[in-house]
Structures are given as C-alpha cells and as structure tokens.
Write an enzyme that holds these catalytic residues in place. Structure first.
Site, mmCIF file in Angstrom:
data_model
loop_
_atom_site.group_PDB
_atom_site.id
_atom_site.type_symbol
_atom_site.label_atom_id
_atom_site.label_comp_id
_atom_site.label_asym_id
_atom_site.label_seq_id
_atom_site.Cartn_x
_atom_site.Cartn_y
_atom_site.Cartn_z
ATOM 1 N N GLY A 1 0.752 -1.258 0.000
ATOM 2 C CA GLY A 1 0.000 0.000 0.000
ATOM 3 C C GLY A 1 0.778 1.301 0.000
ATOM 4 O O GLY A 1 0.186 2.358 0.158
ATOM 5 N N ILE B 1 0.231 5.989 4.388
ATOM 6 C CA ILE B 1 0.568 5.516 5.733
ATOM 7 C C ILE B 1 1.627 4.403 5.617
ATOM 8 O O ILE B 1 2.595 4.366 6.374
ATOM 9 C CB ILE B 1 -0.700 5.027 6.465
ATOM 10 C CG1 ILE B 1 -1.687 6.192 6.627
ATOM 11 C CG2 ILE B 1 -0.345 4.432 7.828
ATOM 12 C CD1 ILE B 1 -3.084 5.813 7.076
ATOM 13 N N ILE C 1 -4.493 -1.305 2.313
ATOM 14 C CA ILE C 1 -5.124 -1.301 0.991
ATOM 15 C C ILE C 1 -6.590 -0.903 1.115
ATOM 16 O O ILE C 1 -7.329 -1.510 1.887
ATOM 17 C CB ILE C 1 -5.034 -2.717 0.367
ATOM 18 C CG1 ILE C 1 -3.557 -3.120 0.175
ATOM 19 C CG2 ILE C 1 -5.800 -2.781 -0.957
ATOM 20 C CD1 ILE C 1 -3.358 -4.561 -0.212
ATOM 21 N N TYR D 1 -10.956 2.064 9.905
ATOM 22 C CA TYR D 1 -11.478 3.409 10.223
ATOM 23 C C TYR D 1 -12.745 3.263 11.058
ATOM 24 O O TYR D 1 -13.496 2.289 10.898
ATOM 25 C CB TYR D 1 -11.759 4.169 8.916
ATOM 26 C CG TYR D 1 -12.245 5.576 9.149
ATOM 27 C CD1 TYR D 1 -11.484 6.463 9.899
ATOM 28 C CD2 TYR D 1 -13.464 6.010 8.640
ATOM 29 C CE1 TYR D 1 -11.941 7.751 10.135
ATOM 30 C CE2 TYR D 1 -13.927 7.297 8.876
ATOM 31 C CZ TYR D 1 -13.157 8.159 9.628
ATOM 32 O OH TYR D 1 -13.605 9.432 9.869
ATOM 33 N N TYR E 1 -18.667 8.051 3.767
ATOM 34 C CA TYR E 1 -17.689 6.946 3.628
ATOM 35 C C TYR E 1 -18.323 5.776 2.864
ATOM 36 O O TYR E 1 -17.670 4.792 2.580
ATOM 37 C CB TYR E 1 -17.233 6.529 5.026
ATOM 38 C CG TYR E 1 -15.875 5.874 5.096
ATOM 39 C CD1 TYR E 1 -14.730 6.500 4.599
ATOM 40 C CD2 TYR E 1 -15.721 4.633 5.700
ATOM 41 C CE1 TYR E 1 -13.486 5.898 4.696
ATOM 42 C CE2 TYR E 1 -14.477 4.030 5.810
ATOM 43 C CZ TYR E 1 -13.372 4.665 5.306
ATOM 44 O OH TYR E 1 -12.136 4.073 5.405
ATOM 45 N N LYS F 1 -14.816 -1.862 5.919
ATOM 46 C CA LYS F 1 -14.011 -1.821 7.147
ATOM 47 C C LYS F 1 -14.602 -2.731 8.233
ATOM 48 O O LYS F 1 -13.870 -3.359 8.988
ATOM 49 C CB LYS F 1 -13.886 -0.383 7.660
ATOM 50 C CG LYS F 1 -13.035 0.523 6.787
ATOM 51 C CD LYS F 1 -11.643 -0.029 6.537
ATOM 52 C CE LYS F 1 -10.720 0.962 5.866
ATOM 53 N NZ LYS F 1 -9.482 0.343 5.349
HETATM 54 P P1 NAI Z 1 -3.146 5.484 -0.029
HETATM 55 O O1 NAI Z 1 -4.018 5.881 -1.166
HETATM 56 O O2 NAI Z 1 -1.791 6.044 0.020
HETATM 57 O O3 NAI Z 1 -3.062 3.880 0.074
HETATM 58 C C1 NAI Z 1 -4.057 2.998 -0.422
HETATM 59 C C2 NAI Z 1 -3.305 1.918 -1.169
HETATM 60 O O4 NAI Z 1 -4.160 0.859 -1.618
HETATM 61 C C3 NAI Z 1 -2.604 2.476 -2.432
HETATM 62 O O5 NAI Z 1 -1.221 2.252 -2.349
HETATM 63 C C4 NAI Z 1 -3.237 1.679 -3.541
HETATM 64 O O6 NAI Z 1 -2.399 1.497 -4.659
HETATM 65 C C5 NAI Z 1 -3.564 0.376 -2.811
HETATM 66 N N1 NAI Z 1 -4.471 -0.480 -3.584
HETATM 67 C C6 NAI Z 1 -5.674 -0.124 -4.137
HETATM 68 N N2 NAI Z 1 -6.184 -1.172 -4.825
HETATM 69 C C7 NAI Z 1 -5.287 -2.195 -4.709
HETATM 70 C C8 NAI Z 1 -5.256 -3.541 -5.191
HETATM 71 N N3 NAI Z 1 -6.249 -4.037 -5.949
HETATM 72 N N4 NAI Z 1 -4.181 -4.319 -4.872
HETATM 73 C C9 NAI Z 1 -3.180 -3.829 -4.119
HETATM 74 N N5 NAI Z 1 -3.155 -2.564 -3.621
HETATM 75 C C10 NAI Z 1 -4.201 -1.765 -3.919
HETATM 76 O O7 NAI Z 1 -3.978 5.913 1.275
HETATM 77 P P2 NAI Z 1 -3.805 5.536 2.832
HETATM 78 O O8 NAI Z 1 -4.647 6.518 3.547
HETATM 79 O O9 NAI Z 1 -2.367 5.414 3.185
HETATM 80 O O10 NAI Z 1 -4.549 4.134 2.929
HETATM 81 C C11 NAI Z 1 -3.987 2.995 3.544
HETATM 82 C C12 NAI Z 1 -5.038 2.295 4.409
HETATM 83 O O11 NAI Z 1 -5.350 3.122 5.525
HETATM 84 C C13 NAI Z 1 -6.354 1.989 3.689
HETATM 85 O O12 NAI Z 1 -6.835 0.724 4.112
HETATM 86 C C14 NAI Z 1 -7.261 3.085 4.224
HETATM 87 O O13 NAI Z 1 -8.631 2.750 4.141
HETATM 88 C C15 NAI Z 1 -6.757 3.153 5.651
HETATM 89 N N6 NAI Z 1 -7.167 4.340 6.412
HETATM 90 C C16 NAI Z 1 -6.955 5.592 5.881
HETATM 91 C C17 NAI Z 1 -7.398 6.707 6.554
HETATM 92 C C18 NAI Z 1 -7.243 8.076 5.947
HETATM 93 O O14 NAI Z 1 -7.928 9.013 6.383
HETATM 94 N N7 NAI Z 1 -6.360 8.254 4.971
HETATM 95 C C19 NAI Z 1 -8.079 6.620 7.875
HETATM 96 C C20 NAI Z 1 -8.195 5.258 8.365
HETATM 97 C C21 NAI Z 1 -7.772 4.169 7.638
#
Ligand code: NAI
EC number: 1.3.1.9
Length: 276
Positions: free
Chosen positions: A15, A22, A95, A150, A160, A167
């Site tokens: 991710g 993150i 992810i 989340y 959301y 989630k």
């Molecule tokens: P981000 O957009 O940087 O990371 C999301 C990642 O998921 C990306 O690297 C993307 O390429 C990957 N991804 C999407 N489809 C995919 C697939 N089919 N196979 C493999 N990878 C895939 O954003 P962030 O915020 O770092 O997200 C990471 C996690 O944290 C997610 O699960 C998100 O829901 C969770 N999260 C984020 C919050 C926020 O406010 N940003 C709050 C709470 C949880």
C-alpha cells in the site's frame, strides 16, 4: 529515535503509493528499526506512484500484486520468503479503494458491481493474504499481521459509503483469522483504526476536509498523524506486543470515546452566532 525494535525481522508491506501513504511511513520506520521487507502494490498503482524511490531508500525488493488475485498473492508470498531467506515476521495490509467513492455516488445510489469491488479490494484481500500465508506456511511463530481500518466500521459516516461495510468486514476477518492463526501458529492479527489522514485514499472521500477538522477538534490529542500510526504498527510488529491479538485498536487521539469537546461547542456557537 530508533531502538532496533525490529532487528532481524522480515516482512511484507503493502500500500505505499507515495510519500503521503501511511504504508510509506511504516516502511521508513520499520527500516529504521532494523527490519528487512518486500514492498508490494497493485501493478497499475506502481506505475503511477513513487514506490521505487522508497524501495531504494529501504533496500527493499518490489513485488507487484493485485491484492484481489490469489494467484498474484501466492507469487508475492513465495517471492518474499525466497528473497528474505525464510518465513515472515510481519505483514501490513494497507489497501483500500471504493469505485463508488471515486464516482462520488451517495449511499442511496450505490452501484452494486462497484460495491463488490470495494469489498474485494478493501476487505476480502485481507482474507486472501492470510489464507495464502497459511497455505504456504509463510509466517513465523509469534508473527504479527496488521490491517488499517477506520471508525466508520462502528459508527455511521454517510460520506464513507460502502467503505463503511468494507471496514466492518476487514475488522471481522482480523478476529476470525486471529483466532485461527493464534491457535495454529501463535500468529497475532489486529486492525488499527486510524484518524482521518491526508493521503490519496483519504482525500478521495467526499467532505474529507470537514471530517478531518471535526475529528481534530473532537480529539483531546488531535488527529493522529501518519507517522504516529507507523510507530504504532512498528510496536505491533515488535516482540513487545506478543499477546495482543484479534483487536481493533483505536489510534485516534481519543476521538472514539469523546462525546463533545469545547472546541466543537465553540465552533457551533460561533457558526450559529449565539456566542457572547
Ligand atoms: P493510499 O491511497 O496512500 O493507500 C491505499 C493503497 O491501496 C494504495 O497504495 C493503492 O495502490 C492500494 N491499492 C488499491 N487497490 C489495490 C489492489 N487491488 N491491490 C493492491 N493494492 C491496492 O492511502 P492511505 O490513507 O495510506 O490508505 C492505507 C489504508 O489506511 C487503507 O486501508 C485506508 O482505508 C486506511 N485508512 C486511511 C485513513 C485516511 O484518512 N487516509 C483513515 C483510516 C484508515
């Protein structure tokens, strides 16, 4: 300040799309704490993202894998154990993706094909990762698996949309697989429920700035930044948390247990013009 908390440990970090992700911060912190790991992301995201930069910085191998494909996950886990020279001590699932959110569909008009994709990418992928790891016997005893969640899993946040259900499913998979892998392998499985964070996934949510500001004003410690989330992940990968499993761990500056805060009262009072 690094303390060698992960010296000798090896794992997989998914991710990391760009420096805001993150997972990007988790990779940097894990590297600083002495871990070696493989980085992975969906092939398309890797072309658009900056993961190569991170791989160089951390001396990590990149193995592309679409997390919805069991075949690609099998390749990921076998390449990781081969490259790292043995079984894994930690795995990060970071992810999330909702086509409904991308297309700005509100909760009453969700497209069900998209809904299934949301669940597949954001929740079932976690089960697939754990099942592949189990079948390949790829995890060391006392290993640790963490996924990011989340608070919408427990409370209604309409913007959301279907990620709310994803989630809830993710957290449930952590409990069920935590029970199974705890018994089989003494492996722990947890989710961290993180504050709103300014990342690509975060910013895609309708009204994110308001989400972010509201949570920040509600939380006595303020929103937890991505770097602090990465520290928490490192602590869960370390041997200091060996008996923590099947938990959804709030990492939110106190948001989830706050009723109302002085800052929110002030904001509402000012907005309604009833302040003295
Ligand atoms: P981000 O957009 O940087 O990371 C999301 C990642 O998921 C990306 O690297 C993307 O390429 C990957 N991804 C999407 N489809 C995919 C697939 N089919 N196979 C493999 N990878 C895939 O954003 P962030 O915020 O770092 O997200 C990471 C996690 O944290 C997610 O699960 C998100 O829901 C969770 N999260 C984020 C919050 C926020 O406010 N940003 C709050 C709470 C949880």
């Amino acid at each position: 300040m690094p303390n060698n908390l992960l010296a000798g440990k090896v794992g997989i970090i998914s991710g990391a799309l760009d420096h805001k992700s993150i997972a990007w911060k988790v990779a940097q912190k894990a590297h600083a704490e002495g871990a070696r790991f493989v980085l992975t992301n969906a092939p398309l995201a890797m072309r658009m993202g900056e993961i190569k930069q991170l791989a160089e910085e951390c001396g990590a191998l990149i193995v592309p894998a679409d997390a919805t494909s069991v075949e690609e996950l099998e390749n990921l886990f076998s390449q990781a154990t081969e490259h790292l020279g043995g079984k894994l001590d930690f795995v990060l699932h970071s992810i999330g993706m909702s086509p409904n959110i991308r297309k700005k569909k509100h909760y009453g008009e969700l497209d069900y094909k998209f809904f299934q994709q949301t669940l597949d990418v954001s929740a079932l992928s976690f089960h697939k990762m754990l099942a592949v790891a189990e079948r390949q016997d790829a995890l060391n005893e006392w290993g640790s698996v963490v996924a990011l969640s989340y608070i919408a899993a427990q409370r209604a946040f309409l913007d959301y949309t279907d990620m709310t259900q994803a989630k809830a499913m993710l957290e449930s998979i952590a409990r069920s697989y935590g029970q199974r892998l705890g018994k089989l392998k003494k492996v722990r499985v947890n989710t961290i429920s993180q504050s709103p964070t300014r990342t690509t996934a975060g910013n895609g949510i309708g009204g994110f700035d308001a989400f972010f500001e509201f949570a920040d004003k509600m939380s006595p410690l303020g929103n937890a930044p991505a770097e602090a989330c990465a520290d928490y992940c490192v602590s869960l990968f370390s041997d200091l948390t060996r008996y923590v499993t099947m938990q959804n761990l709030m990492h939110d500056g106190g948001f989830s247990t706050t009723g109302i805060s002085a800052e929110v009262v002030e904001m509402i009072t000012q907005a309604s013009g009833s302040g003295e």
